[in-house]
Design an enzyme around this catalytic site. Structure first.
Site, short mmCIF file in Angstrom:
data_model
loop_
_atom_site.label_atom_id
_atom_site.label_comp_id
_atom_site.label_asym_id
_atom_site.label_seq_id
_atom_site.Cartn_x
_atom_site.Cartn_y
_atom_site.Cartn_z
N GLU A 128 6.37 -11.35 -10.48
CA GLU A 128 6.15 -11.20 -9.03
C GLU A 128 6.90 -9.97 -8.50
O GLU A 128 6.42 -9.28 -7.61
CB GLU A 128 6.63 -12.49 -8.34
CG GLU A 128 6.33 -12.64 -6.88
CD GLU A 128 4.87 -12.81 -6.52
OE1 GLU A 128 4.02 -12.15 -7.13
OE2 GLU A 128 4.59 -13.57 -5.57
N THR A 181 1.12 -6.19 -1.28
CA THR A 181 2.34 -6.79 -0.75
C THR A 181 3.43 -5.73 -0.57
O THR A 181 4.14 -5.74 0.43
CB THR A 181 2.83 -7.91 -1.71
OG1 THR A 181 1.79 -8.88 -1.82
CG2 THR A 181 4.07 -8.60 -1.21
N1 HSE Z 1 6.94 -13.64 1.43
C1 HSE Z 1 6.13 -12.60 0.85
C2 HSE Z 1 5.81 -11.58 1.93
C3 HSE Z 1 4.87 -13.22 0.32
O1 HSE Z 1 5.44 -11.98 3.02
O2 HSE Z 1 5.94 -10.38 1.66
C4 HSE Z 1 3.93 -12.23 -0.28
O3 HSE Z 1 3.73 -12.44 -1.61
#
Ligand code: HSE
Length: 306
Positions: A128, A181
């Site tokens: 991740e 992201t």
């Molecule tokens: N918490 C993370 C974000 C989740 O909002 O960037 C995305 O994978």
């Protein structure tokens, strides 16, 4: 056991009130992942039906997860990995988390289930991290533990499984654009005011309490983000119109993970169907194509198919 096929679910992270700590697992969409022991060392990755994902083990999210597990277990063989990708990359419902979590789960299974769920999340976080440029486990935890989860601490890793209310259904409104992201995190200002922090931990506490007490009014009030969503809204097409449309039948809506999908949580399947119809009336009028998904909350996480 030489080979395993698993169904790896999508997930919603943040849930508005718990940036990087709160998440829940969806019944659908799910990736199908087959992992097979390979006699020689190294990884061979095949992705069916999604050309945008690299199959280079160094850059694919499965790579760091598998290499770390191979090292820890002192294995002298590698793995063939085949993923039928049904969770669109960059959609905001945990596509990279699904692959990383699936990788950790499958290797653990094929090597005698020696690791705990918490350890699997730790391994999966390595994947991740290359996808999003930061350590977070809010998508991985619900995929591996099922249901709603709270990542109370990253170091040391502490994950709390929260109760799941059976009656909750979710609409995912997914505009067919990819939002990485990494990019969605880059625009966030790291300094926050004490006033906003107080509001935010109030909401997160309220949301968690609502799951224990099945207090829908509290749950609804708590789906509110005064810190991250206001900064990310510019990246989410037609956010306000969609959220307003859903509001008649939903308890609350927000950006799903890093976006661009929007989640709308509803009480009961009927309300979810009505919310979806209302959202569709808006999205049908847009030039941008949308994919609408109605899902329950998945209490079990990853499932073994074969
Ligand atoms: N918490 C993370 C974000 C989740 O909002 O960037 C995305 O994978």
């Amino acid at each position: 056991m030489k080979k395993i096929t698993i169904s790896v679910p999508s997930s919603v992270a943040n849930v508005s009130c718990g940036f990087d700590v709160l998440g829940f697992c969806l019944d659908k969409p799910c990736d199908e992942m087959t992992v097979e022991i390979k006699k020689t060392k190294g990884l061979e990755i095949k992705i069916i039906n999604e050309k945008s994902i690299t199959t280079d083990p160094k850059n694919n999210v499965c790579g760091p997860v598998a290499f770390a597990m191979i090292k820890k277990l002192n294995l002298n063989h590698g793995f063939h990995i085949t993923i039928i990708k049904k969770i669109k990359p960059g959609s905001g419902i945990g596509s990279s988390a699904a692959s990383a979590a699936g990788m950790a789960f499958a290797i653990n299974y094929l090597t005698g289930n020696t690791f705990s769920k918490l350890e699997l999340v730790k391994f999966a976080m390595l994947g991740e991290e290359i996808a999003s440029g930061a350590k977070h486990a809010d998508n991985l935890s619900p995929v591996i533990f099922g249901g709603f989860t709270l990542v109370r601490s990253l170091n040391p890793l502490n994950i709390i499984s929260l109760p799941t209310i059976e009656e909750l259904y979710v609409i995912i409104t997914h505009p067919l654009i990819e939002l990485k992201t990494k990019d969605s995190r880059q625009i966030i200002n790291k300094q926050i005011s004490l006033e906003k922090a107080i509001q935010q931990w109030g909401n997160l506490g309220g949301f968690v309490a609502s799951l224990y007490t099945k207090d829908y009014e509290l749950l609804s009030k708590s789906i509110d983000d005064v810190i991250i969503e206001p900064q990310r809204l510019k990246l989410i097409p037609n956010f306000k119109e969609i959220v307003d449309a859903a509001s008649k039948y939903s308890l609350g809506s927000g950006i799903s993970g890093a976006g661009p999908s929007i989640f709308s949580i509803c009480k009961g399947e009927k309300n979810a169907e009505l919310a979806m119809d209302t959202i569709r009336k808006i999205t049908d009028k847009k030039k941008l194509e949308y994919n609408l998904i109605l899902s329950g909350v998945n209490k079990d996480g990853i499932k073994i198919i074969n």
